[in-house]
Design an enzyme around this catalytic site. Structure first.
Site, PDB file in Angstrom:
ATOM      1  N   ASN A  83      -7.769  -4.820   5.701  1.00 51.70           N
ATOM      2  CA  ASN A  83      -9.259  -4.850   5.520  1.00 51.70           C
ATOM      3  C   ASN A  83      -9.578  -3.244   5.444  1.00 51.70           C
ATOM      4  O   ASN A  83      -9.427  -2.462   6.501  1.00 51.70           O
ATOM      5  CB  ASN A  83      -9.976  -5.315   6.936  1.00 51.70           C
ATOM      6  CG  ASN A  83     -11.318  -4.967   6.807  1.00 51.70           C
ATOM      7  OD1 ASN A  83     -12.161  -4.459   5.803  1.00 51.70           O
ATOM      8  ND2 ASN A  83     -12.114  -5.047   8.133  1.00 51.70           N
ATOM      9  N   TRP A  84      -9.788  -2.732   4.302  1.00 49.18           N
ATOM     10  CA  TRP A  84      -9.997  -1.236   3.964  1.00 49.18           C
ATOM     11  C   TRP A  84     -11.306  -0.736   4.394  1.00 49.18           C
ATOM     12  O   TRP A  84     -11.611   0.427   4.318  1.00 49.18           O
ATOM     13  CB  TRP A  84      -9.857  -1.276   2.591  1.00 49.18           C
ATOM     14  CG  TRP A  84      -8.372  -1.358   1.785  1.00 49.18           C
ATOM     15  CD1 TRP A  84      -7.364  -1.822   2.510  1.00 49.18           C
ATOM     16  CD2 TRP A  84      -8.127  -0.819   0.536  1.00 49.18           C
ATOM     17  NE1 TRP A  84      -6.300  -2.137   1.559  1.00 49.18           N
ATOM     18  CE2 TRP A  84      -6.746  -1.304   0.514  1.00 49.18           C
ATOM     19  CE3 TRP A  84      -8.481  -0.231  -0.287  1.00 49.18           C
ATOM     20  CZ2 TRP A  84      -5.925  -1.289  -0.663  1.00 49.18           C
ATOM     21  CZ3 TRP A  84      -7.785  -0.123  -1.513  1.00 49.18           C
ATOM     22  CH2 TRP A  84      -6.333  -0.530  -1.608  1.00 49.18           C
ATOM     23  N   LYS A  85     -12.421  -1.617   4.955  1.00 47.38           N
ATOM     24  CA  LYS A  85     -13.366  -1.274   5.320  1.00 47.38           C
ATOM     25  C   LYS A  85     -14.237  -0.192   4.343  1.00 47.38           C
ATOM     26  O   LYS A  85     -13.949  -0.262   3.128  1.00 47.38           O
ATOM     27  CB  LYS A  85     -13.394  -0.726   6.756  1.00 47.38           C
ATOM     28  CG  LYS A  85     -12.702  -1.617   7.810  1.00 47.38           C
ATOM     29  CD  LYS A  85     -12.565  -1.015   9.191  1.00 47.38           C
ATOM     30  CE  LYS A  85     -11.802  -2.194  10.017  1.00 47.38           C
ATOM     31  NZ  LYS A  85     -11.974  -1.870  11.481  1.00 47.38           N
ATOM     32  N   HIS A 142     -17.074 -10.485  10.374  1.00 44.68           N
ATOM     33  CA  HIS A 142     -16.381  -9.404  11.107  1.00 44.68           C
ATOM     34  C   HIS A 142     -17.188  -8.697  12.142  1.00 44.68           C
ATOM     35  O   HIS A 142     -18.434  -8.452  11.846  1.00 44.68           O
ATOM     36  CB  HIS A 142     -15.902  -8.114  10.010  1.00 44.68           C
ATOM     37  CG  HIS A 142     -14.713  -7.144  10.422  1.00 44.68           C
ATOM     38  ND1 HIS A 142     -15.525  -6.165  11.295  1.00 44.68           N
ATOM     39  CD2 HIS A 142     -13.654  -7.250  10.459  1.00 44.68           C
ATOM     40  CE1 HIS A 142     -14.517  -5.496  11.600  1.00 44.68           C
ATOM     41  NE2 HIS A 142     -13.451  -5.994  11.440  1.00 44.68           N
ATOM     42  N   GLU A 156     -17.862  -5.626  13.127  1.00 42.45           N
ATOM     43  CA  GLU A 156     -18.571  -4.654  12.545  1.00 42.45           C
ATOM     44  C   GLU A 156     -19.935  -4.904  11.799  1.00 42.45           C
ATOM     45  O   GLU A 156     -20.861  -4.184  11.805  1.00 42.45           O
ATOM     46  CB  GLU A 156     -17.749  -3.495  11.567  1.00 42.45           C
ATOM     47  CG  GLU A 156     -16.913  -2.675  12.527  1.00 42.45           C
ATOM     48  CD  GLU A 156     -15.360  -2.288  11.760  1.00 42.45           C
ATOM     49  OE1 GLU A 156     -15.358  -2.362  10.672  1.00 42.45           O
ATOM     50  OE2 GLU A 156     -14.593  -1.999  12.356  1.00 42.45           O
ATOM     51  N   GLU A 181     -10.039 -11.076  16.855  1.00 37.85           N
ATOM     52  CA  GLU A 181     -10.049  -9.702  16.907  1.00 37.85           C
ATOM     53  C   GLU A 181     -10.956  -9.327  18.342  1.00 37.85           C
ATOM     54  O   GLU A 181     -12.112  -9.056  18.145  1.00 37.85           O
ATOM     55  CB  GLU A 181     -10.817  -9.327  15.757  1.00 37.85           C
ATOM     56  CG  GLU A 181     -10.026  -9.319  14.314  1.00 37.85           C
ATOM     57  CD  GLU A 181     -10.257  -8.170  13.358  1.00 37.85           C
ATOM     58  OE1 GLU A 181      -9.258  -7.809  12.924  1.00 37.85           O
ATOM     59  OE2 GLU A 181     -11.464  -8.204  12.858  1.00 37.85           O
ATOM     60  N   GLY A 184      -9.832  -0.511  16.132  1.00 36.67           N
ATOM     61  CA  GLY A 184     -10.074   0.796  15.661  1.00 36.67           C
ATOM     62  C   GLY A 184      -9.822   1.802  17.085  1.00 36.67           C
ATOM     63  O   GLY A 184     -10.148   2.903  16.868  1.00 36.67           O
ATOM     64  N   SER A 215      -6.217  -2.885  16.060  1.00 36.77           N
ATOM     65  CA  SER A 215      -5.078  -1.960  16.459  1.00 36.77           C
ATOM     66  C   SER A 215      -3.618  -2.519  16.210  1.00 36.77           C
ATOM     67  O   SER A 215      -2.550  -1.918  16.853  1.00 36.77           O
ATOM     68  CB  SER A 215      -5.113  -1.109  17.733  1.00 36.77           C
ATOM     69  OG  SER A 215      -6.320  -0.421  17.972  1.00 36.77           O
ATOM     70  N   GLY A 223      -6.619  -3.186  10.010  1.00 37.20           N
ATOM     71  CA  GLY A 223      -7.852  -2.138   9.576  1.00 37.20           C
ATOM     72  C   GLY A 223      -6.945  -0.866   9.227  1.00 37.20           C
ATOM     73  O   GLY A 223      -6.540  -0.593   8.063  1.00 37.20           O
ATOM     74  N   GLY A 224      -7.211   0.283  10.120  1.00 37.04           N
ATOM     75  CA  GLY A 224      -6.558   1.502   9.887  1.00 37.04           C
ATOM     76  C   GLY A 224      -5.361   1.544   9.218  1.00 37.04           C
ATOM     77  O   GLY A 224      -5.084   2.240   8.108  1.00 37.04           O
TER      78      GLY A 224
END
Ligand code: PGA
Length: 254
Positions: free
Chosen positions: A9-11, A94, A96, A166, A172, A213, A234-235
């Site tokens: 997930n590149w956000k 998600h 976010e 999640e 994150g 993470s 993510g990251g």
């Protein structure tokens, strides 16, 4: 057998040009690891640019959201049909989106239904916040998210569904859930909740990812667990070496 799936997930990261560069670095590292389903979810503005580069590879493309209406006056939204032109996957619900854009269990349900209807494989995200975790509400929250989120979804559509567990406090933050805790939640809460709605076979065959993470170093721990079928990343998905290490860890685990 549940095939492992690793999705990035590149956000809100990477211009179209930067996304192309990242794909060019990443694909040679993960292409051909055939026992793992690999997916990247760049921002909407990069989907068209990335699409031709992934065509003919075994790396799938996904969107980070979709709207439930088919078309109309919904400024800033994209329909399932529009996404399906480029993508085989979509992320919905998600945390976010829930946290910053007021999305709810109800809207996640509508997006999920629309995504399945459009023929997409939908990665449906659930997870408790830190406050809910600390007040022992994890099970209650996940059960509600599943009951409302899956409302109206027929058993026939379940093969298009992937659940991503999640915990919000792990996203994150570098504070990942332990492998035992994450697996325990999937095994003792998520699969039983799916079983109540769709029966034992469905609960056993639905794929459930862990997210929060995950990186190249810790991924193998999760994949060695009985009930975790991959990761939503993510990251680390923005770093080709890290992401490919996660994919390789998923491959080795089966
Ligand atoms: P993270 O994000 O890997 O950066 O924690 C996971 C996610 O939001 O899906």
């Amino acid at each position: 057998m549940r095939k492992p799936l690793v999705a990035g997930n590149w956000k809100m990261n990477k211009t179209a040009a930067a996304a192309v560069a990242l794909i060019k670095d990443l694909v040679p590292l993960i292409q051909g690891i055939g026992d793992v389903e690999k997916v990247v979810c760049p921002p909407f503005t990069a989907l068209m640019a990335v699409y031709p580069l992934l065509k003919g590879t075994d790396v799938g493309l996904g969107s980070q959201n979709l709207h439930w209406e088919k078309a109309g006056a919904f400024t800033g939204e994209e329909s399932g049909e529009m996404i399906a032109e480029y993508c085989r996957y979509a992320i919905v619900g998600h945390s976010e989106r829930r946290q910053y854009f007021n999305e709810s269990d109800e809207s996640a349900n509508k997006r999920l239904l629309a995504g399945l209807e459009a023929g997409l494989i939908v990665i449906f995200c659930i997870g408790e916040t830190l406050a809910e975790y600390e007040s022992d509400k994890t099970e209650e929250v996940l059960r509600r998210q599943i009951a409302v989120g899956l409302k109206g979804i027929t058993k026939e559509r379940l093969s298009q569904l992937v659940v991503a567990y999640e915990p919000v406090w792990a996203i994150g933050t570098g504070k990942a859930a332990t492998k035992d805790d994450a697996n325990g939640v999937v095994k003792n809460v998520i699969r039983p909740a799916v079983q109540e709605l769709y029966g034992k076979k469905a609960a056993h065959s639905v794929r459930v990812l862990y997210g929060g993470s995950v990186n190249g170093k810790n991924a193998a721990e999760y994949f060695s667990q009985s009930d975790i079928d991959g990761a939503l990343v993510g990251g680390a998905s923005l770093k080709p070496d890290d992401f490919s290490q996660i994919v390789r860890a998923a491959s080795k685990s089966k």
